[in-house]
Design an enzyme around this catalytic site. Structure first.
Site, PDB file in Angstrom:
ATOM      1  N   THR A  73       0.844  -1.201   0.000  1.00  0.00           N
ATOM      2  CA  THR A  73       0.000   0.000   0.000  1.00  0.00           C
ATOM      3  C   THR A  73       0.878   1.250   0.000  1.00  0.00           C
ATOM      4  O   THR A  73       0.616   2.208  -0.728  1.00  0.00           O
ATOM      5  CB  THR A  73      -0.947  -0.014   1.222  1.00  0.00           C
ATOM      6  OG1 THR A  73      -1.795  -1.160   1.107  1.00  0.00           O
ATOM      7  CG2 THR A  73      -1.789   1.238   1.297  1.00  0.00           C
ATOM      8  N   ASN A 152      -6.622  -9.507  -7.446  1.00  0.00           N
ATOM      9  CA  ASN A 152      -6.614 -10.237  -6.175  1.00  0.00           C
ATOM     10  C   ASN A 152      -7.907 -11.010  -5.930  1.00  0.00           C
ATOM     11  O   ASN A 152      -7.916 -12.005  -5.229  1.00  0.00           O
ATOM     12  CB  ASN A 152      -6.349  -9.287  -5.006  1.00  0.00           C
ATOM     13  CG  ASN A 152      -7.268  -8.098  -4.981  1.00  0.00           C
ATOM     14  OD1 ASN A 152      -7.416  -7.392  -5.983  1.00  0.00           O
ATOM     15  ND2 ASN A 152      -7.913  -7.849  -3.852  1.00  0.00           N
ATOM     16  N   GLN A 180      -0.148  -9.524  -6.616  1.00  0.00           N
ATOM     17  CA  GLN A 180      -0.652 -10.895  -6.754  1.00  0.00           C
ATOM     18  C   GLN A 180       0.046 -11.640  -7.894  1.00  0.00           C
ATOM     19  O   GLN A 180      -0.264 -12.801  -8.152  1.00  0.00           O
ATOM     20  CB  GLN A 180      -2.174 -10.888  -6.986  1.00  0.00           C
ATOM     21  CG  GLN A 180      -2.983 -10.298  -5.832  1.00  0.00           C
ATOM     22  CD  GLN A 180      -3.049 -11.205  -4.609  1.00  0.00           C
ATOM     23  OE1 GLN A 180      -2.659 -12.376  -4.649  1.00  0.00           O
ATOM     24  NE2 GLN A 180      -3.542 -10.669  -3.496  1.00  0.00           N
ATOM     25  N   SER A 200       4.544  -7.186  -2.412  1.00  0.00           N
ATOM     26  CA  SER A 200       4.271  -7.267  -0.979  1.00  0.00           C
ATOM     27  C   SER A 200       4.798  -8.574  -0.399  1.00  0.00           C
ATOM     28  O   SER A 200       4.690  -9.621  -1.041  1.00  0.00           O
ATOM     29  CB  SER A 200       2.745  -7.192  -0.770  1.00  0.00           C
ATOM     30  OG  SER A 200       2.433  -7.285   0.596  1.00  0.00           O
ATOM     31  N   HIS A 202       3.758 -10.265   2.471  1.00  0.00           N
ATOM     32  CA  HIS A 202       2.858 -11.243   3.098  1.00  0.00           C
ATOM     33  C   HIS A 202       2.009 -12.025   2.111  1.00  0.00           C
ATOM     34  O   HIS A 202       1.327 -12.969   2.495  1.00  0.00           O
ATOM     35  CB  HIS A 202       2.002 -10.589   4.188  1.00  0.00           C
ATOM     36  CG  HIS A 202       0.957  -9.644   3.718  1.00  0.00           C
ATOM     37  ND1 HIS A 202      -0.384  -9.893   3.884  1.00  0.00           N
ATOM     38  CD2 HIS A 202       1.035  -8.456   3.101  1.00  0.00           C
ATOM     39  CE1 HIS A 202      -1.079  -8.881   3.388  1.00  0.00           C
ATOM     40  NE2 HIS A 202      -0.237  -7.989   2.913  1.00  0.00           N
ATOM     41  N   THR A 238      14.552   3.759   9.040  1.00  0.00           N
ATOM     42  CA  THR A 238      15.483   2.635   9.191  1.00  0.00           C
ATOM     43  C   THR A 238      14.888   1.372   8.581  1.00  0.00           C
ATOM     44  O   THR A 238      13.740   1.027   8.858  1.00  0.00           O
ATOM     45  CB  THR A 238      15.778   2.408  10.696  1.00  0.00           C
ATOM     46  OG1 THR A 238      16.329   3.623  11.205  1.00  0.00           O
ATOM     47  CG2 THR A 238      16.745   1.262  10.918  1.00  0.00           C
ATOM     48  N   CYS A 323      -8.977  -7.277   2.249  1.00  0.00           N
ATOM     49  CA  CYS A 323      -7.970  -6.331   2.713  1.00  0.00           C
ATOM     50  C   CYS A 323      -8.531  -5.245   3.594  1.00  0.00           C
ATOM     51  O   CYS A 323      -7.792  -4.548   4.260  1.00  0.00           O
ATOM     52  CB  CYS A 323      -7.277  -5.688   1.527  1.00  0.00           C
ATOM     53  SG  CYS A 323      -6.240  -6.875   0.694  1.00  0.00           S
TER      54      CYS A 323
HETATM   55  C1  LIG Z   1      -3.553  -6.467  -5.697  1.00  0.00           C
HETATM   56  C2  LIG Z   1      -3.171  -5.940  -4.341  1.00  0.00           C
HETATM   57  N1  LIG Z   1      -2.594  -4.732  -4.244  1.00  0.00           N
HETATM   58  C3  LIG Z   1      -2.235  -4.211  -3.074  1.00  0.00           C
HETATM   59  C4  LIG Z   1      -2.443  -4.894  -1.886  1.00  0.00           C
HETATM   60  C5  LIG Z   1      -2.003  -4.269  -0.600  1.00  0.00           C
HETATM   61  O1  LIG Z   1      -0.862  -4.924  -0.091  1.00  0.00           O
HETATM   62  P1  LIG Z   1      -0.336  -4.637   1.405  1.00  0.00           P
HETATM   63  O2  LIG Z   1      -1.239  -5.409   2.295  1.00  0.00           O
HETATM   64  O3  LIG Z   1       1.082  -5.147   1.425  1.00  0.00           O
HETATM   65  O4  LIG Z   1      -0.416  -3.201   1.635  1.00  0.00           O
HETATM   66  C6  LIG Z   1      -3.083  -6.138  -1.921  1.00  0.00           C
HETATM   67  C7  LIG Z   1      -3.431  -6.828  -0.678  1.00  0.00           C
HETATM   68  O5  LIG Z   1      -4.434  -7.501  -0.615  1.00  0.00           O
HETATM   69  C8  LIG Z   1      -3.435  -6.692  -3.192  1.00  0.00           C
HETATM   70  O6  LIG Z   1      -4.010  -7.882  -3.279  1.00  0.00           O
END
Ligand SMILES: Cc1ncc(COP(=O)(O)O)c(C=O)c1O
Length: 382
Positions: A73, A152, A180, A200, A202, A238, A323
């Site tokens: 994000t 996603n 994704q 990302s 996670h 940092t 999300c």
């Molecule tokens: C396509 C997409 N973009 C952005 C994000 C946001 O990622 P983060 O949780 O690392 O901010 C997600 C999370 O679901 C996602 O699926």
């Protein structure tokens, strides 16, 4: 003792990989700051740079193109909000299927946002992109184009070759949300058209709290958090060395994921769903999709009811995008695909990942069958 739950929501967050856990714990033991010049600092710097090389390799980027952030994000906000300013954009072009992170960032620029529609299968309308580029040329403005590589919710793969061929040779800026796509498609950032790309941790088995913005050299000027000059001045603060180490280890492990095995699980689920509920609608079915996710609806079976029922059986699935707030909200992606609100309210998403097994698909099928036939008996499902 509670029954172990079956986790079928890798698109929301993929469980921590053992490799990422080991790298995380090892790095947490190291004191210091990667910017310090003493031995402890240098040891942490090595941890960060190893993570950078590993993430770069999975994304097909050069190490120096990787700017670590606290989330995708943040990376997306840097690319769009700071990018629009840095490249003096007169408008932002974003598809209707972007993640909220990109949609909100586009809004936050204060610039006009030109929206690219999706077709009925969730693909971005490339003709609309061509029209937007022609309009920008006629108006004499530069565009910041923000599109996602893989959706996603539906797993639909966007026509990135065509998008890149359109925007790449122009003076306009192309940002791609590849959250994704990382680990699920071969990526070649350095040799492909995007100027910037967000990923990302996670989503590939590192902990939440770490992401990266990949930037080509000319986009080094795109800065959201100036701070203390870390990341070559491109993102202050940092570096979270332990999280970066985990992201790197997860990236290295993800390169060996067997996507065809995951695709087989999805096929198994979709075949069973078609037998069980012949009126099931599988979203994005006719488009090219990544192999790990299925987004479907059984008319008359609302998402909230199904998710609660399946949750009681120990099956963790999603209604689509997880999300935001934990609420089952209407999907803007399905709406953009022209899915009627009633049917979209029945959408469910099953997504597999690095530790998924055929037994997980079978447990979902068995649970769904039990739940669906109970509702049918009670006369509440079609
Ligand atoms: C396509 C997409 N973009 C952005 C994000 C946001 O990622 P983060 O949780 O690392 O901010 C997600 C999370 O679901 C996602 O699926």
């Amino acid at each position: 003792m509670t029954r172990p739950a079956i986790y079928l929501d890798h698109n929301a967050a993929s469980p921590l990989r053992p490799e990422a856990r080991s790298a995380l714990l090892a790095a947490l033991e190291l004191p210091g700051n990667p910017s310090s010049v003493h031995g402890h600092g240098r040891a942490l710097r090595e941890v960060v740079e190893t993570g950078r090389r590993q993430v770069a390799r999975l994304a097909g980027a050069e190490s120096r193109q990787v700017v670590f952030t606290a989330s995708a994000t943040e990376a997306i906000t840097q690319a769009i909000v700071a990018g629009a300013t840095a490249f003096d954009a007169g408008a932002v072009v974003a598809s209707a299927g972007e993640h909220a992170a990109a949609l909100k960032a586009a809004e936050a620029t204060g610039l006009p946002v030109w929206t690219l529609p999706l077709d009925g299968d969730g693909r971005i309308d490339v003709e609309a992109l061509a029209a937007a580029l022609a309009r920008a040329d006629a108006e004499g403005i530069s565009l910041l184009v923000a599109v996602h590589w893989v959706n996603n919710e539906t797993g639909v793969i966007q026509p990135m070759g065509r998008i890149g061929a359109l925007v790449g040779p122009t003076r306009h800026t192309l940002f791609v949300d590849a959250v994704q796509a990382l680990g699920r498609l071969p990526l070649d950032f350095a040799a492909s058209a995007p100027d910037m790309m967000a990923v990302s941790g996670h989503k590939i088995g590192a902990p939440a709290g770490v992401g990266a913005l990949l930037v080509k050299g000319h986009a080094d000027i795109v800065r959201l958090i100036p701070g203390g000059g870390q990341e070559q001045g491109r993102r202050g603060g940092t570096e979270a060395a332990a999280l970066i180490a985990a992201f790197g280890a997860a990236a290295e492990a993800a390169a060996d994921d067997d996507m065809s095995a995951l695709a087989a699980l999805v096929r198994r689920v979709e075949t069973a769903l078609r037998t069980l509920a012949p009126d099931v609608v599988i979203f994005g079915e006719r488009a090219e999709r990544v192999g790990n996710v299925s987004n479907f609806a059984v008319p008359g079976l609302p998402s909230a009811t199904a998710m609660m029922g399946l949750d009681l059986m120990g099956l963790s699935i999603s209604s689509g995008s997880a999300c935001s707030s934990g609420k089952v909200a209407a999907s803007h992606v399905l709406a953009a695909m022209g899915v009627p609100a009633g049917l979209a309210g029945c959408a469910l998403r099953v997504s597999f990942g690095w530790n998924s097994l055929p037994a997980d698909a079978d447990a979902f099928i068995a649970g769904f069958e039990k739940f669906h036939s109970r509702l049918k008996r009670e006369g509440t499902a079609a």
